[in-house]
Motif scaffolding. Structure first.
Motif, PDB file in Angstrom:
ATOM      1  N   SER A   1      29.186  39.458  25.588  1.00 22.10           N
ATOM      2  CA  SER A   1      27.856  39.374  26.110  1.00 22.10           C
ATOM      3  C   SER A   1      27.964  39.658  27.829  1.00 22.10           C
ATOM      4  CB  SER A   1      27.163  38.218  26.080  1.00 22.10           C
ATOM      5  OG  SER A   1      26.655  37.865  24.674  1.00 22.10           O
ATOM      6  N   ARG A   2      29.261  39.272  28.382  1.00 22.33           N
ATOM      7  CA  ARG A   2      29.366  39.207  29.730  1.00 22.33           C
ATOM      8  C   ARG A   2      30.622  40.330  30.247  1.00 22.33           C
ATOM      9  NH1 ARG A   2      29.562  32.778  30.262  1.00 22.33           N
ATOM     10  NH2 ARG A   2      30.872  33.068  28.528  1.00 22.33           N
ATOM     11  N   PRO A   3      30.190  41.573  30.484  1.00 22.36           N
ATOM     12  CA  PRO A   3      31.163  42.674  30.682  1.00 22.36           C
ATOM     13  C   PRO A   3      31.865  42.501  32.115  1.00 22.36           C
ATOM     14  CG  PRO A   3      29.365  43.588  30.407  1.00 22.36           C
ATOM     15  CD  PRO A   3      29.037  42.038  29.938  1.00 22.36           C
ATOM     16  N   ASP A   4      32.628  41.443  32.537  1.00 17.94           N
ATOM     17  CA  ASP A   4      33.146  41.690  33.824  1.00 17.94           C
ATOM     18  C   ASP A   4      34.440  41.784  33.897  1.00 17.94           C
ATOM     19  OD1 ASP A   4      34.264  39.258  32.735  1.00 17.94           O
ATOM     20  OD2 ASP A   4      33.043  37.858  33.800  1.00 17.94           O
ATOM     21  N   LYS A   5      35.194  41.609  34.828  1.00 22.97           N
ATOM     22  CA  LYS A   5      36.695  41.831  35.151  1.00 22.97           C
ATOM     23  C   LYS A   5      37.533  41.184  34.314  1.00 22.97           C
ATOM     24  CE  LYS A   5      39.966  42.877  38.828  1.00 22.97           C
ATOM     25  NZ  LYS A   5      40.403  42.880  40.200  1.00 22.97           N
ATOM     26  N   ALA A   6      37.206  40.110  34.056  1.00 16.09           N
ATOM     27  CA  ALA A   6      37.896  39.240  33.305  1.00 16.09           C
ATOM     28  C   ALA A   6      37.786  39.452  31.915  1.00 16.09           C
ATOM     29  CB  ALA A   6      37.411  37.610  33.326  1.00 16.09           C
ATOM     30  N   ALA A   7      36.700  39.867  31.563  1.00 16.35           N
ATOM     31  CA  ALA A   7      36.427  40.432  30.027  1.00 16.35           C
ATOM     32  C   ALA A   7      37.160  41.421  30.083  1.00 16.35           C
ATOM     33  CB  ALA A   7      35.043  40.545  29.734  1.00 16.35           C
ATOM     34  N   PHE A   8      37.281  42.369  30.857  1.00 17.34           N
ATOM     35  CA  PHE A   8      38.007  43.941  30.718  1.00 17.34           C
ATOM     36  C   PHE A   8      39.524  43.504  30.796  1.00 17.34           C
ATOM     37  CE2 PHE A   8      40.479  47.353  32.318  1.00 17.34           C
ATOM     38  CZ  PHE A   8      39.756  48.420  32.214  1.00 17.34           C
ATOM     39  N   GLU A   9      39.972  42.599  31.290  1.00 12.62           N
ATOM     40  CA  GLU A   9      41.629  42.320  31.121  1.00 12.62           C
ATOM     41  C   GLU A   9      41.798  41.891  29.721  1.00 12.62           C
ATOM     42  OE1 GLU A   9      43.739  43.065  33.176  1.00 12.62           O
ATOM     43  OE2 GLU A   9      42.251  43.474  35.019  1.00 12.62           O
ATOM     44  N   ARG A  10      40.824  41.119  29.047  1.00  4.03           N
ATOM     45  CA  ARG A  10      41.265  40.470  27.882  1.00  4.03           C
ATOM     46  C   ARG A  10      41.030  41.597  26.618  1.00  4.03           C
ATOM     47  NH1 ARG A  10      37.773  37.217  25.776  1.00  4.03           N
ATOM     48  NH2 ARG A  10      36.085  37.346  27.346  1.00  4.03           N
ATOM     49  N   ILE A  11      39.818  42.550  26.867  1.00  5.44           N
ATOM     50  CA  ILE A  11      39.775  43.475  26.075  1.00  5.44           C
ATOM     51  C   ILE A  11      40.590  44.835  26.153  1.00  5.44           C
ATOM     52  CG2 ILE A  11      37.894  45.162  25.381  1.00  5.44           C
ATOM     53  CD1 ILE A  11      35.809  43.057  26.422  1.00  5.44           C
ATOM     54  N   TYR A  12      40.783  45.240  27.166  1.00  8.11           N
ATOM     55  CA  TYR A  12      42.005  46.333  27.444  1.00  8.11           C
ATOM     56  C   TYR A  12      43.063  45.779  28.002  1.00  8.11           C
ATOM     57  CZ  TYR A  12      37.522  48.585  26.587  1.00  8.11           C
ATOM     58  OH  TYR A  12      36.330  48.793  25.997  1.00  8.11           O
ATOM     59  N   PRO A  13      44.138  45.064  27.530  1.00 11.47           N
ATOM     60  CA  PRO A  13      45.344  44.442  28.342  1.00 11.47           C
ATOM     61  C   PRO A  13      46.094  45.336  28.577  1.00 11.47           C
ATOM     62  CG  PRO A  13      45.382  44.383  25.834  1.00 11.47           C
ATOM     63  CD  PRO A  13      43.950  44.828  26.022  1.00 11.47           C
ATOM     64  N   GLY A  14      46.853  45.295  29.728  1.00 10.18           N
ATOM     65  CA  GLY A  14      48.209  45.933  30.197  1.00 10.18           C
ATOM     66  C   GLY A  14      48.047  47.283  30.318  1.00 10.18           C
ATOM     67  N   ALA A  15      48.802  47.945  29.778  1.00 10.35           N
ATOM     68  CA  ALA A  15      49.264  49.492  30.099  1.00 10.35           C
ATOM     69  C   ALA A  15      47.864  50.158  29.257  1.00 10.35           C
ATOM     70  CB  ALA A  15      50.308  50.126  29.051  1.00 10.35           C
ATOM     71  N   THR A  16      47.354  49.683  28.165  1.00  5.29           N
ATOM     72  CA  THR A  16      45.831  50.238  27.757  1.00  5.29           C
ATOM     73  C   THR A  16      44.871  50.133  29.012  1.00  5.29           C
ATOM     74  OG1 THR A  16      46.383  49.494  25.430  1.00  5.29           O
ATOM     75  CG2 THR A  16      43.997  49.795  26.155  1.00  5.29           C
ATOM     76  N   GLY A  17      44.642  49.072  29.579  1.00  7.39           N
ATOM     77  CA  GLY A  17      43.540  48.666  30.796  1.00  7.39           C
ATOM     78  C   GLY A  17      43.949  49.660  31.661  1.00  7.39           C
ATOM     79  N   ASP A  18      45.259  49.942  32.098  1.00  6.76           N
ATOM     80  CA  ASP A  18      45.590  50.939  33.112  1.00  6.76           C
ATOM     81  C   ASP A  18      45.094  52.287  32.715  1.00  6.76           C
ATOM     82  OD1 ASP A  18      46.795  48.761  34.348  1.00  6.76           O
ATOM     83  OD2 ASP A  18      48.781  49.220  33.904  1.00  6.76           O
ATOM     84  N   ARG A  19      45.389  52.658  31.542  1.00  2.00           N
ATOM     85  CA  ARG A  19      44.995  54.030  31.250  1.00  2.00           C
ATOM     86  C   ARG A  19      43.691  54.211  31.060  1.00  2.00           C
ATOM     87  NH1 ARG A  19      46.932  57.282  25.750  1.00  2.00           N
ATOM     88  NH2 ARG A  19      46.247  59.387  26.310  1.00  2.00           N
ATOM     89  N   VAL A  20      42.776  53.150  30.662  1.00  2.00           N
ATOM     90  CA  VAL A  20      41.285  53.300  30.430  1.00  2.00           C
ATOM     91  C   VAL A  20      40.777  53.317  32.149  1.00  2.00           C
ATOM     92  CG1 VAL A  20      39.208  51.904  30.028  1.00  2.00           C
ATOM     93  CG2 VAL A  20      40.912  52.025  28.458  1.00  2.00           C
TER      94      VAL A  20
END
Length: 432
Positions: A394-413
């Motif tokens: 429900s709360r799409p913030d920076k902390a949620a982003f790190e959990r949803i798109y971790p590491g290299a996946t998040g960097d590429r996103v």
């Protein structure tokens, strides 16, 4: 507002319009946008986007409005509502390729495909919009047999932030196709998908109520069985406090019309605790995401939700889950089985990186309880789970982003969001 483009004449809904009441809100959130735009094709989506940007107002994009974050509406801004773009077409029966417009609801998709004997794993409710689910992942009733919806997207039609219309497939804009499959909401407006369906007409469907112990032994048995179960079986478990005990309401779907296989897949679920009730049948797949589910979203279910993933459920994990469900805040705890076909796809093949997890744990609070109560209930679980799924946050913030798109996946996103949307108009609260 500036002059309305000719392409959008009659397709802008303002406060005072009789349609506004049914278009202003989402399933979880009541809002008051300045205008709702109703484009009917991709060219009109591009026109709507240019018009919305000219207003300099907050922008939301909506496919079905079922998203838990409520981001597909806003106060005082513009909403591009894709509900008029709901066509479903089988474009290659031999290859099972289906074109689905982003505003279709999954009930409409299932109904359109049924005469062809085809199905797409499509969430767990017929009112969910295709666009939101198919750009976030797609965990549904067929997930262990079919995988995620995004795993079968072969192409997408996307309107970029500058109004350019792009086809993304393996040969054209493959980076865009990658990010659309799991993180599409930050890259552009996906107006249509080409999805590979599976041959499927009927499925086994069972509802089982089981009394479970608070030490979590029954949940551990459920998770252990699903780790070895035939991939035709997918399940969802809802934990409900009942006096001094808990009841697990289990929905089991077996992706076959072979009655013996259905019975064999479901029977071990009856042994995980004291069975309080059960029913099972063969049913057409569209019955699971029925057209009876279709309704307007008018903020009827305010809630706050978060989730996390478990690779394997330990005894301590199971005990913590049951303790949370029975605790003072009593959030609604749901478990979804993963694994099976989800694991067939490499972790870096899409923007959904969580390919080795067996269970998704979802927690929800309802008014008058809100985010603080959810956080308190979730805290003992947060240290046990790994990662998260965007469509149950429900709360799409920076902390949620790190959990949803971790590491290299998040960097590429992040890189691809910046490339395709340099002004960040679709990124909203992610702060990525």
């Amino acid at each position: 507002m500036t002059t309305i483009p000719a392409a959008l004449e009659g397709k802008i809904v303002l406060p005072g319009d009789q349609r506004y009441r049914l278009l202003r809100s989402t399933y979880t959130t009541v809002a008051s946008p300045a205008a709702v735009l109703l484009p009917e094709d991709t060219a009109e989506v591009a026109a709507a986007l240019r018009f919305a940007r000219e207003q300099g107002l907050p922008l939301s994009v909506r496919s079905g409005g079922h998203g838990l974050s409520g981001r597909s509406t806003n106060d005082g801004g513009v909403v591009i509502d894709l509900s008029e773009m709901n066509r479903v077409e089988v474009i290659d029966r031999a290859a099972r390729i289906v074109r689905v417009e982003a505003g279709a609801r999954w009930a409409q998709v299932a109904q359109a495909l049924a005469p062809y004997g085809l199905a797409i794993s499509s969430g767990d409710h017929g009112n969910v919009g295709a666009g939101g689910l198919a750009t976030g992942g797609g965990i549904g009733w067929l997930v262990r047999r079919y995988g995620l919806t995004i795993d079968h997207i072969r192409a997408a039609e996307v309107v970029l932030a500058d109004g350019t219309v792009v086809r993304a497939d393996a040969e054209h804009e493959p980076d865009l196709l990658w990010v659309v499959r799991g993180a599409g909401g930050g890259a552009g407006i996906v107006t249509a998908f080409e999805i590979e369906a599976i041959e499927l007409r009927e499925v086994g469907y069972a509802q089982i109520a089981v009394q479970v112990d608070r030490r979590g032994r029954a949940l551990r048995q459920w998770a252990d069985y699903l780790a070895e179960a035939p991939r035709e079986l997918s399940t969802a478990v809802t934990l409900l406090p009942q006096g001094r005990s808990l009841v697990a309401s289990i929905t089991a779907v077996v992706a076959t019309d072979d009655e013996r296989q259905v019975v064999a897949a479901i029977e071990p679920l009856l042994r995980i605790g004291t069975t309080l009730g059960r029913q099972a049948q063969l049913a057409p797949y569209p019955a699971l995401v029925s057209t009876a589910h279709l309704h307007a979203n008018v903020g009827q279910q305010p809630s706050t939700t978060t989730n996390g993933l478990l690779t394997a459920m330990t005894g301590d994990d199971a005990a913590a889950i049951t303790a949370a469900a029975a605790g003072p805040h009593q959030p609604l705890i749901q478990l979804r089985s993963l694994g099976g076909a989800v694991d067939d796809v490499p972790a870096d093949a899409t923007a959904f990186a969580h390919r080795r997890h067996g269970t998704m744990v979802v927690a929800t609070t309802f008014p008058p309880q809100g985010g603080r109560a959810l956080d308190a209930a979730w805290r003992p679980l947060a240290e046990r789970v790994d990662g998260a799924y965007v469509n149950f946050e429900s709360r799409p913030d920076k902390a949620a982003f790190e959990r949803i798109y971790p590491g290299a996946t998040g960097d590429r996103v992040r890189r691809l969001w910046n490339r395709y949307d340099p002004d960040g108009i679709f990124r909203g609260p992610w702060e990525a």
